[in-house]
Design a protein around this motif. Structure first.
Motif, PDB file in Angstrom:
ATOM      1  N   GLY A 142       0.832  -1.205   0.000  1.00  0.00           N
ATOM      2  CA  GLY A 142       0.000   0.000   0.000  1.00  0.00           C
ATOM      3  C   GLY A 142       0.858   1.243   0.000  1.00  0.00           C
ATOM      4  O   GLY A 142       2.027   1.201  -0.409  1.00  0.00           O
ATOM      5  N   GLN A 143       0.297   2.326   0.485  1.00  0.00           N
ATOM      6  CA  GLN A 143       0.983   3.620   0.432  1.00  0.00           C
ATOM      7  C   GLN A 143       0.711   4.405   1.712  1.00  0.00           C
ATOM      8  O   GLN A 143      -0.379   4.314   2.286  1.00  0.00           O
ATOM      9  N   VAL A 144       1.704   5.182   2.148  1.00  0.00           N
ATOM     10  CA  VAL A 144       1.537   6.042   3.317  1.00  0.00           C
ATOM     11  C   VAL A 144       0.703   7.263   2.911  1.00  0.00           C
ATOM     12  O   VAL A 144       1.029   7.944   1.940  1.00  0.00           O
ATOM     13  N   THR A 145      -0.376   7.519   3.652  1.00  0.00           N
ATOM     14  CA  THR A 145      -1.262   8.639   3.319  1.00  0.00           C
ATOM     15  C   THR A 145      -1.257   9.761   4.363  1.00  0.00           C
ATOM     16  O   THR A 145      -1.785  10.841   4.116  1.00  0.00           O
ATOM     17  N   GLY A 146      -0.671   9.494   5.527  1.00  0.00           N
ATOM     18  CA  GLY A 146      -0.650  10.530   6.556  1.00  0.00           C
ATOM     19  C   GLY A 146       0.330  10.208   7.665  1.00  0.00           C
ATOM     20  O   GLY A 146       0.723   9.045   7.841  1.00  0.00           O
ATOM     21  N   LEU A 147       0.746  11.244   8.395  1.00  0.00           N
ATOM     22  CA  LEU A 147       1.682  11.088   9.498  1.00  0.00           C
ATOM     23  C   LEU A 147       1.093  11.718  10.761  1.00  0.00           C
ATOM     24  O   LEU A 147       0.229  12.592  10.683  1.00  0.00           O
ATOM     25  N   ASP A 148       1.590  11.287  11.904  1.00  0.00           N
ATOM     26  CA  ASP A 148       1.189  11.843  13.186  1.00  0.00           C
ATOM     27  C   ASP A 148      -0.328  11.774  13.400  1.00  0.00           C
ATOM     28  O   ASP A 148      -0.949  12.707  13.899  1.00  0.00           O
ATOM     29  N   ALA A 149      -0.915  10.645  13.001  1.00  0.00           N
ATOM     30  CA  ALA A 149      -2.358  10.451  13.158  1.00  0.00           C
ATOM     31  C   ALA A 149      -2.692  10.028  14.588  1.00  0.00           C
ATOM     32  O   ALA A 149      -1.889   9.382  15.259  1.00  0.00           O
ATOM     33  N   THR A 150      -3.880  10.396  15.035  1.00  0.00           N
ATOM     34  CA  THR A 150      -4.388   9.979  16.341  1.00  0.00           C
ATOM     35  C   THR A 150      -5.562   9.033  16.121  1.00  0.00           C
ATOM     36  O   THR A 150      -6.484   9.352  15.358  1.00  0.00           O
ATOM     37  N   VAL A 151      -5.529   7.866  16.766  1.00  0.00           N
ATOM     38  CA  VAL A 151      -6.560   6.844  16.558  1.00  0.00           C
ATOM     39  C   VAL A 151      -7.224   6.490  17.888  1.00  0.00           C
ATOM     40  O   VAL A 151      -6.544   6.231  18.881  1.00  0.00           O
TER      41      VAL A 151
END
Length: 218
Positions: A142-151
């Protein structure tokens, strides 16, 4: 008691002298104002002519330049500069000047710093193509779509600083490696969907995990 008479002629001359001084003052002020704020005409240029002017001005203003572009709407060259003197040079040449905080050299240095830091094993970047290995679904890409995400996983756990990807995952894949070529960039944290319908998965960046265990790659 002596009374002096002032002739109408003297009064008229005095008023005339004061008027002359006032007029001179206004003239001087107007002249000074025009000297402090000279007006320049922005030249109408083709894209190629603007490029040539940008090259010339780049040499003239040197390190005070901070990039330039062609404004197709008004057909003019716009050059970013860091001080008023450089701005005047641009305007005298027929361009539009924008005063900014950082020079082109400073911006280039900052970009190089970001590039260097982004290539540290483990720091993933948006758009990076990655693969994930998991004990349940094996290897998927796949591909990286975002950084520093909060889940928020819904069970009371809220995790910050995760990398977001389009890689699928299924129950049991948690803890599996995320990698780009031969570089490790994350550990599977969790996600949504599955590898049949597709989904998104979040990964703990490798540097944080290494720091927690006092380990290093290589």
């Amino acid at each position: 008691m002596n009374h002096r008479r002032t002739s109408k002629k003297r009064v008229t001359m005095a008023i005339g002298a004061v008027a002359a001084v006032v007029a001179a003052g206004v003239t001087f002020q107007t002249a000074n104002a025009s000297q402090e704020e000279p007006s320049f005409t922005v030249r109408t240029l083709s894209a190629s002519a603007a490029g040539n002017l940008a090259s010339t001005l780049g040499k003239d203003v040197g390190g005070d330049a901070a990039g330039a572009y062609y404004d197709a709407k008004v057909k003019a060259l716009v050059m970013n500069v860091v001080d008023a003197a450089a701005a005047d040079a641009v305007r005298k040449a027929g361009g539009k000047a924008r005063i900014v905080e950082n020079s082109f050299a400073e911006l280039k240095s900052a970009r190089q710093t970001l590039t260097d830091r982004a290539t540290i094993p483990g720091e993933a970047t948006v758009g990076m193509k990655v693969s994930r290995s998991g004990s349940t679904s094996q290897v998927h890409e796949g591909q990286v779509t975002g950084l520093d995400a909060t889940v928020n996983y819904g069970d009371g756990r809220i995790v910050n600083g995760l990398s977001q990807t389009t890689v699928c995952a299924e129950p049991g894949d948690s803890g599996g490696a995320l990698f780009a070529g031969d570089t490790a960039v994350g550990l599977t944290s969790g996600g949504s969907g599955d590898c049949s319908a597709g989904g998104e998965t979040f990964f703990q960046p490798v540097p944080e995990a290494l720091e927690a265990f006092g380990a290093e790659i290589g």
